[in-house]
Structure formats: structure tokens, C-alpha cells
Design an enzyme around this catalytic site. Structure first.
Site, PDB file in Angstrom:
ATOM      1  N   SER A 254       7.258 -13.868  -0.712  1.00 16.60           N
ATOM      2  CA  SER A 254       5.914 -12.456  -1.529  1.00 16.60           C
ATOM      3  C   SER A 254       6.647 -11.871  -0.849  1.00 16.60           C
ATOM      4  O   SER A 254       7.881 -10.883  -1.040  1.00 16.60           O
ATOM      5  CB  SER A 254       5.275 -12.850   0.675  1.00 16.60           C
ATOM      6  OG  SER A 254       4.050 -12.169   0.237  1.00 16.60           O
TER       7      SER A 254
ATOM      8  N   ASP B  45      -7.106  -2.737   5.981  1.00 11.07           N
ATOM      9  CA  ASP B  45      -7.017  -3.110   4.859  1.00 11.07           C
ATOM     10  C   ASP B  45      -7.099  -4.703   4.830  1.00 11.07           C
ATOM     11  O   ASP B  45      -6.480  -5.369   4.449  1.00 11.07           O
ATOM     12  CB  ASP B  45      -5.472  -3.526   4.480  1.00 11.07           C
ATOM     13  CG  ASP B  45      -5.333  -3.329   2.886  1.00 11.07           C
ATOM     14  OD1 ASP B  45      -5.639  -3.717   2.480  1.00 11.07           O
ATOM     15  OD2 ASP B  45      -3.584  -4.303   2.707  1.00 11.07           O
TER      16      ASP B  45
END
Length: 515
Positions: free
Chosen positions: A259, A404
Site C-alpha cells: 500500500s 481521518d
């Protein structure tokens, strides 16, 4: 002593043909009788030598060298023989010296010349190409530009009308030309050998400033290349830290990148036996390497500079330390969440800006995000209530706001939701903590309402359910105004009393608590 007569044998008949050709045959004419004194005389020796030269024509090979030529083949002089022998000895010595020089230098770019130890100079041995020496290897360079004459301490040379001061245009121009050799090796100044170049002060200062600017620019590019973490790549220092982890046995092997994001790159690795604290390492690990470049995520300082845990250590002047604090902050947040029982990655260890965690997934395949996975209506509803419970735990038990939270930072693994990426998480007492919480509630509410969960609360109801502040407002603008007022009141309270506790349920300013 009586002379001994030497007579030849009498001729018995005509001699065969081979005797005419062979010098050892019977001579045609009888040898003249002579005494031993005549034989010992020098005159007779020369005559015999001439006869031998006529009988045996010898091919004379002229040796190479300045002393032996086609016209000079007389070897009767002892001086000539000595010079010939000395010259041959010098050639052999120089050949051996060249072999030693070649062996000593090898393939090195910087070579050492043994020219000063040679016996024969190159111009004396023009036939051999190996003896040719480049002018750069000589001690006295005929092409080297003369150094500018220095001005004495008194500051002038000459008398009367011919006086020349240190400010003379010609003298300064030559000095400036010589000073160009002090520029960096990467700055090419050209080849002015044998030329009387004169640079004015204005031109020299411009070149000097440009050389310094290029040197600094090159250093910045090198610094950026060596200390930056690009996408799917790591800088040399990070690579060295990863190698140390593998060599220490903490990690067995690093498989590859799984990722990438705006702040970090995540790698998959197989865990080893134990880490430095003798804790068991998970079979599969995730290595989160925080990027050392700040131009992709420049607003990260607002999440950390007002956090009381890092407020005294924060400094914009040293962004490298900010990166390490960012990794340390995620480690502390994950530790809090793990103690509260919230599903999240387990922290293994932290090395500067590399965070080693347990891997959420199986066989190098990471768990899918809620944005990517297609859940049934029952699983969607189950995921919503689980997230609602985790947000309440995160706020009340961990005293954290994710800041977030969205469908991109929630993974679906083993039938439940896992929270990741908490490096930007702050405490509710942060000057913007309630604003971050409201933004999280908006993202969660919109995602599950679009996903078909009818029981999902809107952002204002979800905010009150998580924080228990019970803010009453008819519209979103008034709701945000109430949040800002609470943050302002809380900030004023902190400036007077220091660190504060989580917000109370009645909406009044927080109460100071002691740990």
C-alpha cells in the site's frame, strides 16, 4: 734464438674442386716462410685479419643507438665499447623500470611516474613508443601558464610614471584568471593554457557567485535523493534499518509493497521469533515507513503541534524530527486502542520512522477496505453498529478522535471492522478536536446512509451520540458555531489551568484532572 722455417708441403698434383671453395683446403700458392718474430708483429696480424675478412665475409648487425651507425662500425676503441655496453645496460634498466611502473600503477586512475629514475631520456630513444612520456607527467611543464606576479606589501611596483599598483586592471585580471582554479571540480572553467587571460572583477565575481550557487544546488539535489522516500521506494538510511531488522531475526523476510499513501508506504514481511523485548512477533507483519518528504502532506503539523504530548518537542525547523514524532504518535495511539479492546493492528516495535505492526490479512493479501468490499445488508448494519461502538470507545476510553475516519481507513477482516491509520488522531482536548470529530461523523454517516443502512444517524446525531455533549441546533451552521464556542472556551481554560480532561456531558468547560 734461431728462426724456425715454416714451409708448406710440396704439390703432388692438381687439387680437387672442393679445395678451391673450402678455406681449409690446400692453398694454391705456397705460404711464404717467416720467423716467429714476424708472426708476433702487429703488421702481420692486420694482414691476416684482412685475409680472413676476404675469405669470410661477415654480416655486421648495427645495434640501435646514437653511438653505432652505418658509418661508425669501428670497435677497436675501448671507449666506444664501453659506451655501447653502458647504453645497452641503460636500456635494460629502463625496460625493467617501465615494467615496475606498470605493475605499481595497475588500473588506477592516478598513476605514478618513475621518469626521474630513468637512464635514457625520451628524446634519445625516439624509436621506442613506450618511452614517450606525456607532458603532464613531467615535473617541469612547458605549457603551464606562468603564475601572476604578486604585488609586494607596499602595494605598488615601479617608480614614477611606470608605477603599478595592486588595483591595476591587467594585474587584477591575471589574478582573477588564476583564482578560477579554486572553483569546484564540477564547475568547468575552460582551458586557457598558454593564453594571457585577464578577467575583470565584475566577470570574476559573477562566475564565483554562479559556481557557489551550482555547488549548493547540487548538494540540495543530492540531499533530496539520499534522504527522501519516494513512492514504493525507500532511501538508503531506511533500507539500512530494514536490513538490521532482518539480520537481528526480528523479521524473516520482506516480501514487497502492499500500500502507498500520501504520508507512508506499507510493506509486507514475515515475522521472526522475538524482538528486542522478547515479545512474540506475529507470523505476518506490516512495515509502515513514513515518507521523509514533506511536500506531499504539508499540513500534518496542525495535528501534532497543539497536542500536549508533543507540543514541547515540535519544531518546524527540523522536519526530520517531525517525521519521527509522527510515527511515535501512531504507536501511542495504537497502544491506547489495543488496551481498550478496539480491533486495530498490534504494535511490535518502532525504529525511528519505521513502525512494525501485525498484518491485517492473510498470505500477503491485505484485508479489503470498506470502500472496496461488497457487504450484505446484515453485514452492513453490523459494521455500522460496530463502528459506532468503536467511536464511543475511542472518544471516552482512549480519549482520542480519529480525525481521518472514513471508508478508506476501515478494513473488513474476519467478519468485523478494523481501524487503521491513526497517526493523525488527536485528543478531544485538541484546539480542533471537536471539528475533526464532526468531520469523522459526517464521513461515516454519509457512507452508511448511501450503503442502505436505514438506522444510520446523521452527522449531528452521531456527534452527540459519540461525545455526549448534546449540542442542540436547528441547522449545521449553528451546530458548527456551538462547536467552535466550546473549543474556544476549552482553549481559554487550558491556558489558565494547563492540561485538561475530556469534555463533560453537560457542555461546561472541562475539569482539570491529575494523572
Amino acid at each position: 734464438m734461431d728462426p724456425v722455417g715454416v714451409t708448406a708441403a710440396p704439390e703432388t698434383g692438381p687439387s680437387p674442386a672442393w679445395q678451391n671453395k673450402c678455406p681449409w683446403g690446400t692453398p694454391k700458392h705456397a705460404a711464404i716462410s717467416c720467423s716467429l718474430a714476424d708472426v708476433m708483429s702487429e703488421q702481420l696480424a692486420k694482414e691476416l685479419q684482412l685475409e680472413e675478412e676476404v675469405a669470410f665475409p661477415e654480416v655486421v648487425t648495427v645495434a640501435k643507438g646514437p653511438f653505432i651507425t652505418g658509418e661508425n662500425t669501428d670497435t677497436s676503441s675501448d671507449l666506444m665499447l664501453a659506451q655501447m655496453l653502458q647504453m645497452e645496460f641503460d636500456r635494460e634498466y629502463d625496460a625493467q623500470l617501465r615494467r615496475e611502473e606498470k605493475k605499481f600503477n595497475g588500473d588506477s586512475k592516478v598513476s605514478i611516474s618513475f621518469e626521474n629514475y630513468r637512464k635514457v631520456h625520451p628524446y634519445e630513444d625516439s624509436d621506442s613508443s613506450e618511452d614517450e612520456v606525456d607532458w603532464q607527467d613531467t615535473r617541469h611543464d612547458p605549457y603551464r601558464a606562468d603564475k601572476p606576479t604578486t604585488t609586494p606589501k607596499k602595494g605598488f611596483i615601479g617608480k614614477g610614471k611606470e608605477i603599478t599598483t595592486k588595483h591595476d586592471e591587467v594585474v587584477c585580471g591575471r589574478k582573477n584568471t588564476a583564482r578560477m582554479e579554486n572553483f569546484g571540480p564540477d564547475f568547468q572553467v575552460g582551458d586557457g593554457i598558454g593564453m594571457d587571460l585577464k578577467l575583470s572583477n565584475q566577470v570574476f565575481n559573477a562566475l564565483k557567485q554562479h559556481a557557489y550557487s551550482e555547488e549548493r544546488r547540487s548538494a540540495r539535489l543530492h540531499e533530496k535523493k539520499e534522504h527522501s522516500t519516494a513512492e514504493k521506494a525507500v532511501d538508503p538510511k531506511t533500507r539500512l534499518l530494514l536490513y538490521k531488522m532482518v539480520n537481528a531475526g526480528i523479521l524473516e523476510t520482506i516480501t514487497g509493497c502492499i500500500s502507498t499513501g500520501k504520508e507512508s508506504v506499507v510493506f509486507h514481511a514475515y515475522g521472526g521469533k522475538t524482538d528486542e523485548d522478547d515479545k512474540a512477533v506475529p507470523p505476518e507483519c506490516a512495515l509502515k515507513v513514513f515518507k521523509t518528504t514533506l511536500n506531499e502532506f504539508k499540513n500534518r503539523d496542525k495535528y501534532i503541534k497543539d497536542d500536549y504530548r508533543f507540543k514541547d518537542r515540535f519544531s518546524k525547523l527540523n522536519p526530520r524530527k517531525v517525521i519521527r514524532m509522527w510515527a511515535e504518535k501512531e504507536m501511542h495511539n495504537l497502544t491506547r486502542m489495543q488496551k481498550a479492546g478496539i480491533p486495530c493492528p498490534q504494535v511490535v516495535m518502532l525504529k525511528k520512522h519505521i513502525l512494525v505492526m501485525s498484518f491485517i490479512g492473510q498470505d500477503q493479501v491485505p484485508a479489503p477496505k470498506l470502500k472496496e468490499v461488497k457487504l450484505s445488508s446484515e453485514d452492513m448494519k453490523k459494521a455500522y453498529y460496530q463502528i459506532l461502538h468503536m467511536m464511543q470507545q475511542l472518544y471516552k476510553e482512549c480519549s482520542l478522535v480519529h480525525a481521518d475516519l472514513s471508508e478508506y481507513n476501515m478494513l473488513w477482516h474476519e467478519g468485523k471492522v478494523w481501524l487503521i491509520d491513526v497517526s493523525q488522531s488527536v485528543e478531544p482536548t485538541h484546539p480542533h478536536g471537536l471539528e475533526f470529530l464532526f468531520r469523522d461523523c459526517r464521513n461515516v454517516s454519509q457512507f452508511f446512509l448511501k450503503g442502505g443502512v436505514a438506522e444510520a444517524l446523521n452527522e449531528r446525531e452521531l456527534f452527540n451520540a459519540v461525545s455526549s455533549l448534546n449540542i442542540a441546533a436547528d441547522n449545521e451552521a449553528d451546530f458548527l458555531a456551538e462547536i467552535e464556542a466550546l473549543e474556544k472556551t476549552n482553549e481559554d481554560h487550558v491556558q489558565k489551568h494547563g492540561k485538561k480532561s475530556p469534555f463533560s456531558s453537560d457542555g461546561y468547560p472541562p475539569i482539570i484532572y491529575n494523572e
